[in-house]
Design a protein around this motif. Structure first.
Motif, PDB file in Angstrom:
ATOM      1  N   ALA A  94       0.714  -1.131  -0.009  1.00 12.37           N
ATOM      2  CA  ALA A  94       0.020  -0.041   0.026  1.00 12.37           C
ATOM      3  C   ALA A  94       0.819   1.393   0.111  1.00 12.37           C
ATOM      4  N   GLU A  95       1.915   1.210   0.911  1.00 13.64           N
ATOM      5  CA  GLU A  95       2.853   2.531   0.759  1.00 13.64           C
ATOM      6  C   GLU A  95       3.326   2.634  -0.636  1.00 13.64           C
ATOM      7  N   ARG A 157      -6.559  -1.090  -5.778  1.00 11.31           N
ATOM      8  CA  ARG A 157      -5.554  -1.160  -6.258  1.00 11.31           C
ATOM      9  C   ARG A 157      -5.847  -2.319  -7.736  1.00 11.31           C
ATOM     10  N   MET A 158      -6.746  -2.953  -7.383  1.00 10.11           N
ATOM     11  CA  MET A 158      -7.193  -4.125  -8.357  1.00 10.11           C
ATOM     12  C   MET A 158      -8.216  -3.899  -9.399  1.00 10.11           C
ATOM     13  N   PHE A 197     -12.318   1.126   3.252  1.00  8.63           N
ATOM     14  CA  PHE A 197     -13.058   1.365   2.149  1.00  8.63           C
ATOM     15  C   PHE A 197     -13.481   2.818   1.825  1.00  8.63           C
ATOM     16  N   ALA A 198     -13.709   3.502   2.893  1.00  6.76           N
ATOM     17  CA  ALA A 198     -14.228   4.832   2.684  1.00  6.76           C
ATOM     18  C   ALA A 198     -13.117   5.732   2.274  1.00  6.76           C
ATOM     19  N   CYS A 199     -11.631   5.287   2.392  1.00  4.49           N
ATOM     20  CA  CYS A 199     -10.607   6.120   2.202  1.00  4.49           C
ATOM     21  C   CYS A 199     -10.397   6.097   0.493  1.00  4.49           C
ATOM     22  N   TYR A 200     -11.509   5.665  -0.136  1.00  4.69           N
ATOM     23  CA  TYR A 200     -11.214   5.719  -1.699  1.00  4.69           C
ATOM     24  C   TYR A 200     -10.531   7.231  -2.242  1.00  4.69           C
ATOM     25  N   PRO A 201     -11.186   8.486  -1.787  1.00  2.00           N
ATOM     26  CA  PRO A 201     -10.526   9.562  -2.364  1.00  2.00           C
ATOM     27  C   PRO A 201      -8.941   9.710  -2.178  1.00  2.00           C
ATOM     28  N   GLY A 205      -5.803   9.226  -8.632  1.00  3.89           N
ATOM     29  CA  GLY A 205      -4.668   9.406  -9.276  1.00  3.89           C
ATOM     30  C   GLY A 205      -3.544   8.274  -9.231  1.00  3.89           C
ATOM     31  N   ARG A 206      -3.931   7.260  -8.472  1.00  5.08           N
ATOM     32  CA  ARG A 206      -2.699   5.869  -8.395  1.00  5.08           C
ATOM     33  C   ARG A 206      -3.272   5.121  -9.467  1.00  5.08           C
ATOM     34  N   ASP A 207      -2.280   4.181  -9.699  1.00  9.97           N
ATOM     35  CA  ASP A 207      -2.697   3.202 -10.745  1.00  9.97           C
ATOM     36  C   ASP A 207      -3.622   2.062 -10.306  1.00  9.97           C
ATOM     37  N   SER A 208      -4.648   1.664 -10.466  1.00  6.07           N
ATOM     38  CA  SER A 208      -5.509   0.763 -10.229  1.00  6.07           C
ATOM     39  C   SER A 208      -5.734  -0.342 -11.163  1.00  6.07           C
TER      40      SER A 208
END
Length: 231
Positions: A94-95, A157-158, A197-201, A205-208
């Motif tokens: 995650a980091e 990320r998936m 799950f609520a931390c989606y924001p 901008g990150r590769d998912s």
């Protein structure tokens, strides 16, 4: 390549791996020190020591900031090697994906949010005589709330359809204990996962596009290539 060259190459690879997730491995190093200290204490001494760093109702009421920070650097009952594996699989990934600042934000929000959620419900249960007053002094330290929150946010990320079974897997691990064990820690783990799950924001901008199928096919191809090279 000489033996010394192989050792230097391996050391450089390990160091590069650690530098790619500095927050995770600094945290893990701190946990190794605190675990070593805890293992040198008698059970009674350890109970008293951890009690001063516990995020129970009593300590949260007296010194919330100190215990919220301190509790994240101790593991109740040891088990550092298990957490070393979990940190490498969850926190480090995650980091690297989110970056240190966003990853740490998820950890803090999940750790603090789940602590207050679980302890708040415990306080309500005590006031309604559904839990004994001594529950306000129960030991509550560890890193599992932050771990649950970060494990949950990794779902973003998936790629689909892999994201769906991953989310269901996290929920199956964290939610059923709330109805079976019905302890404040069970509530905390479920709450931490929902917060994650609520931390989606924070993932924007990150590769998912992480695809387990692609990774597996690449792994199999490399294995076949090595076998052909040996033949």
């Amino acid at each position: 390549m000489s033996a010394s060259g192989s050792v230097r190459s391996a050391a450089a690879a390990v160091w590069g791996w650690i530098r790619s997730a500095p927050g995770t491995y600094l945290w893990l190093a701190a946990l190794s020190v605190t675990t070593a200290i805890e293992n040198r204490l008698s059970p009674e001494e350890a109970r008293i020591w951890l009690g001063h760093r516990s995020t129970n109702l009593d300590r949260l009421g007296e010194d919330p900031i100190r215990v919220l920070i301190g509790s994240a650097f101790w593991i109740d009952g040891g088990g550092w090697l298990v957490y070393a594996v979990l940190f490498s699989l969850v926190h480090a990934n995650a980091e690297r994906w989110l970056g240190t600042v966003r990853w740490l934000a998820v950890v803090v929000v999940a750790h603090v949010g789940a602590t207050y959620l679980s302890q708040g419900l415990l306080l309500l249960a005590i006031r309604q005589d559904r839990a004994p007053e001594r529950a306000a002094f129960v030991l509550d330290v560890g890193v599992s709330y932050g771990l649950a929150g970060v494990a949950a946010v990794l779902a973003y990320r998936m790629v689909l359809p892999w994201r769906v079974p991953y989310v269901l897997g996290v929920l199956m691990i964290c939610v059923p204990p709330v109805f079976v064990g019905r302890t404040f820690t069970d509530v905390g783990h479920a709450g931490a996962a929902l917060i994650g799950f609520a931390c989606y924001p924070l993932t924007r901008g990150r590769d998912s596009r992480w695809n387990p199928s692609t990774r597996w096919r690449a792994f199999v191809a490399r294995r076949r290539g090595r076998h052909r090279h040996r033949d």
